[in-house]
Scaffold this active site. Structure first.
Site, short mmCIF file in Angstrom:
data_model
loop_
_atom_site.label_atom_id
_atom_site.label_comp_id
_atom_site.label_asym_id
_atom_site.label_seq_id
_atom_site.Cartn_x
_atom_site.Cartn_y
_atom_site.Cartn_z
N ASP A 1 -30.49 16.15 -0.24
CA ASP A 1 -30.39 15.11 0.78
C ASP A 1 -29.54 13.99 0.17
OD1 ASP A 1 -31.25 13.32 2.99
OD2 ASP A 1 -32.39 12.33 1.38
N ASP B 1 -29.15 10.09 1.54
CA ASP B 1 -29.74 8.73 1.52
C ASP B 1 -31.14 8.76 0.91
OD1 ASP B 1 -28.12 8.66 4.51
OD2 ASP B 1 -27.77 7.05 3.08
N ASP C 1 -36.08 13.05 -0.07
CA ASP C 1 -36.98 11.89 -0.24
C ASP C 1 -37.87 11.64 0.97
OD1 ASP C 1 -35.56 8.96 1.12
OD2 ASP C 1 -34.80 10.98 1.44
O1 LIG Z 1 -28.76 8.77 7.67
C1 LIG Z 1 -30.01 8.85 7.74
O2 LIG Z 1 -30.71 8.32 8.61
C2 LIG Z 1 -30.77 9.63 6.70
O3 LIG Z 1 -29.92 10.38 6.00
P1 LIG Z 1 -30.49 11.43 4.88
O4 LIG Z 1 -30.80 12.70 5.66
O5 LIG Z 1 -29.36 11.57 3.90
O6 LIG Z 1 -31.72 10.81 4.25
MG LIG Z 2 -33.10 10.74 2.75
#
Ligand SMILES: O=C(O)COP(=O)(O)O
Ligand SMILES: [Mg+2]
Length: 229
Positions: free
Chosen positions: A9, A11, A171
């Site tokens: 992932d 963020d 996360d």
């Molecule tokens: O952009 C988002 O809301 C979350 O992104 P992610 O899946 O990388 O945690």
């Molecule tokens: Mg994330």
């Protein structure tokens, strides 16, 4: 035998993007006179892409938002976020060493994020990390996104991996649920943006630092998941 595929992932997992997400979100909602959000607010807003994050911010402030206004605000967010990239965003501690360690062991790496491709790919490029990944998919790459398993399956296919030789690192609930829906093991990181303790989502295991994401850990989880299946 195909090499193990480790899917990350973005963020709150690979990259600490919270400061820039908060800056751009607050820039966006200020245009509608909404009070700024904090990091604690962000943990309840982030996860399903910027459009949903904006909608959730309006819900938090109890202000109505129609689809046309959402489109306008999404474009305002994207412009601001792109112009400030890579901003304050940095890989979490140990990320680069971890990517290099796994690649040196012959593993393939990919990113599966709900961030739109138009933001995810330039950010990873701006941070000089894109060479590590065989594939980068965003929340808009496929008709569905995490926690739908098809986002994981599409990422595996784009990376040239195998479904029974893949593992997800994330996360938040979208990552762990996507892994469960795809029938692959997951590593939860406890330093990200989840609004609940990551352990409460029952990933295969939890790490507190990328130094703990070793070749042996990946291989052990893949073997264990094969035995279990
Ligand atoms: O952009 C988002 O809301 C979350 O992104 P992610 O899946 O990388 O945690
Ligand atoms: Mg994330």
């Amino acid at each position: 035998m195909s090499s193990p595929l480790v899917i990350f992932d973005l963020d709150g997992t690979l990259i600490d993007t919270a400061p820039d997400l908060i800056d751009s979100l607050n820039h966006t909602i200020a245009s509608a006179d909404l009070a700024p959000v904090t990091f604690d607010d962000l943990t309840h807003l982030v996860g399903q892409g910027a459009r949903v994050m904006i909608k959730r911010a309006f819900e938090l402030r109890k202000v109505k938002l129609d689809e046309t206004e959402t489109d306008t605000l999404f474009n305002l967010f994207v412009d601001h976020y792109r112009q400030n990239m890579p901003g304050k965003s940095q890989p979490f501690a140990g990320v680069v060493e971890c990517l290099e360690r796994l690649a040196a062991a012959g593993m393939t790496l990919a990113i599966c994020t709900n961030k739109s491709e138009a933001l995810a790919i330039p950010l990873i490029e701006a941070l000089g990390l894109s060479g590590h990944f065989a594939a980068i998919t965003g929340g808009d790459t496929f008709p569905v996104r995490k926690p739908d398993a098809a986002h994981i399956f599409g990422t595996i296919e784009n990376a040239g991996g195998k479904r029974d030789h893949a593992i997800m690192v994330g996360d938040s609930i979208n990552d762990i649920l996507a892994a469960k829906n795809a029938g692959i093991p997951s590593i939860g990181v406890d330093f990200g943006y989840s609004d609940v303790p990551i352990a409460s989502l029952s990933p295969s295991t939890v790490i507190s630092h990328f130094d703990a994401l070793t070749v042996d850990l990946v291989n052990d989880l893949l073997v264990t998941s094969k035995v279990a299946s």
